[in-house]
Design a protein around this motif. Structure first.
Motif, short mmCIF file in Angstrom:
data_model
loop_
_atom_site.label_atom_id
_atom_site.label_comp_id
_atom_site.label_asym_id
_atom_site.label_seq_id
_atom_site.Cartn_x
_atom_site.Cartn_y
_atom_site.Cartn_z
N LYS A 157 0.84 -1.20 0.00
CA LYS A 157 0.00 0.00 0.00
C LYS A 157 0.87 1.25 0.00
N GLN A 158 1.97 1.18 0.75
CA GLN A 158 2.96 2.25 0.70
C GLN A 158 4.34 1.62 0.86
N SER A 170 7.67 0.34 2.01
CA SER A 170 8.02 0.02 3.39
C SER A 170 9.54 -0.09 3.53
N THR A 196 -2.15 -4.06 -1.27
CA THR A 196 -3.38 -3.61 -1.93
C THR A 196 -4.13 -4.78 -2.55
N LYS A 215 8.57 -2.25 -2.33
CA LYS A 215 7.35 -1.78 -2.99
C LYS A 215 6.48 -2.95 -3.43
#
Length: 345
Positions: free
Chosen positions: A14-15, A17, A319, A25
């Motif tokens: 999602k973001q 890390s 996601t 990613k």
């Protein structure tokens, strides 16, 4: 007769890390799918590029080989996969799934029946000071009583200030703090940094120096004012003798088991037996598997009856993860059997 196939799947964060090894990613994983008559079994081969010992060019070839030999006995297949621990756990998982009454109830227990939960740590990823502060605030508000911080990538004093800010508001009875350096410290500076960190009443530090520095790590574990937990150090050891010798030499206070990286459930069992004989504590963490792998590892972990918070709160990072009954509530992992699995492989 069992028919076997496999499929590659890319999980998207999602973001991004951050760890001391770099920013993540995406996360590659593979699924082993078994079919027998009208029953399907699914296992996740949680390859971790750059960390797994089985991050090799012939990884997919080994999966093809396994599919071609799937009707051999599992006890004969596992030893031939010894250098591919993530495929070992995928095989164990897939057979348990195939043989279970419910594809995803692999280790029936009060946890999988939604009657009990597993205490877990809240994971704080590396990033800017503001980003890390916000994560800490969010985890505390979400009810976590154990927080694990990744350290070693930003300025050490900035990291100390973050830890100090937590301890100003919460003592060690309120919030247990673990830190994970992922091998970021050099052997020459590690002990001094551990002395500074010990002022904040931390539970432990994971892998303060890089793995394969056995004597340096042994000396650090002997002198440390802060309990040390081995993590990456366990990767790539295959025989019981090697595992025994490592722990006898280093004498850590804890070990951390990632089943996808240390030989699956069988390999994790070996480590826990050896550790307990040497009075070494342990806990289990996921290795960024999808919810399919996380589900199996969580169910397995519950059966091990550990009182420590486990590292199993990674299911919400992606996601495109699969909808599952796993839920994080008030610092615990719970299994809500009312929620149906949704997956498309």
């Amino acid at each position: 007769m069992i028919e076997a196939s496999y499929k590659k799947y890319i999980l998207n964060f999602k973001q991004a890390s951050g760890t001391s090894r770099g920013v993540l990613k995406t996360k590659e994983t593979w699924f082993l799918i078994l079919n027998r008559e009208n029953k399907q079994g699914i296992g996740e081969c949680g390859l971790f590029r750059g960390l797994s010992i089985d991050d090799k060019p012939d990884y997919e070839d080994k999966l093809k080989w396994l599919c071609n030999h799937i009707n051999e006995e599992q006890d004969k297949l596992l030893p031939q996969l010894i250098e591919f621990p993530s495929i070992q756990i995928g095989l164990e998982m897939a057979f348990k799934s195939l043989e279970s009454q419910n594809t995803f109830e692999l280790f029936p227990s009060e946890f999988s029946k939604s009657n009990d939960s597993i205490p877990i740590n809240g994971l704080i990823w590396m990033g800017s000071e503001a980003f890390m502060k916000q994560q800490i605030k969010d985890k505390i508000e979400a009810g976590f009583s154990c927080i694990k911080m990744k350290i070693g990538a930003i300025n050490f004093q900035t990291e100390l200030n973050l830890i100090k800010s937590i301890r100003k508001e919460f003592n060690s009875r309120d919030i247990e703090l673990r830190v994970d350096a992922n091998g970021a410290f050099s052997p020459s500076e590690a002990l001094e940094k551990l002395k500074v960190l010990s002022d904040f009443d931390l539970h432990s530090i994971e892998q303060p120096i890089k793995q394969k520095q056995i004597q340096e790590m042994a000396e650090l574990c002997e002198k440390t004012p802060l309990p040390i937990a081995l993590d990456e150090e366990l990767i790539g050891l295959f025989s019981v003798t090697e595992k025994q010798e490592l722990l006898q030499t280093i004498k850590p206070q804890y070990i951390i088991l990632k089943p996808s990286l240390v030989g699956g459930f069988k390999g994790s069992d070996e480590w826990t037996i050896i550790a307990e004989k040497q009075d070494i504590g342990w806990w289990i963490t996921s290795a960024l598997e999808s919810n399919i792998g996380l589900n199996a590892i969580a169910q397995y972990t519950y059966t091990k009856n550990s009182d420590l918070p486990q590292g199993l709160g990674t299911g919400s990072l992606f996601t495109n993860n699969f909808q599952s009954p796993l839920e994080v509530k008030r610092g615990t992992l719970q299994y809500n059997k009312i929620i149906n699995w949704k997956y498309n492989l």
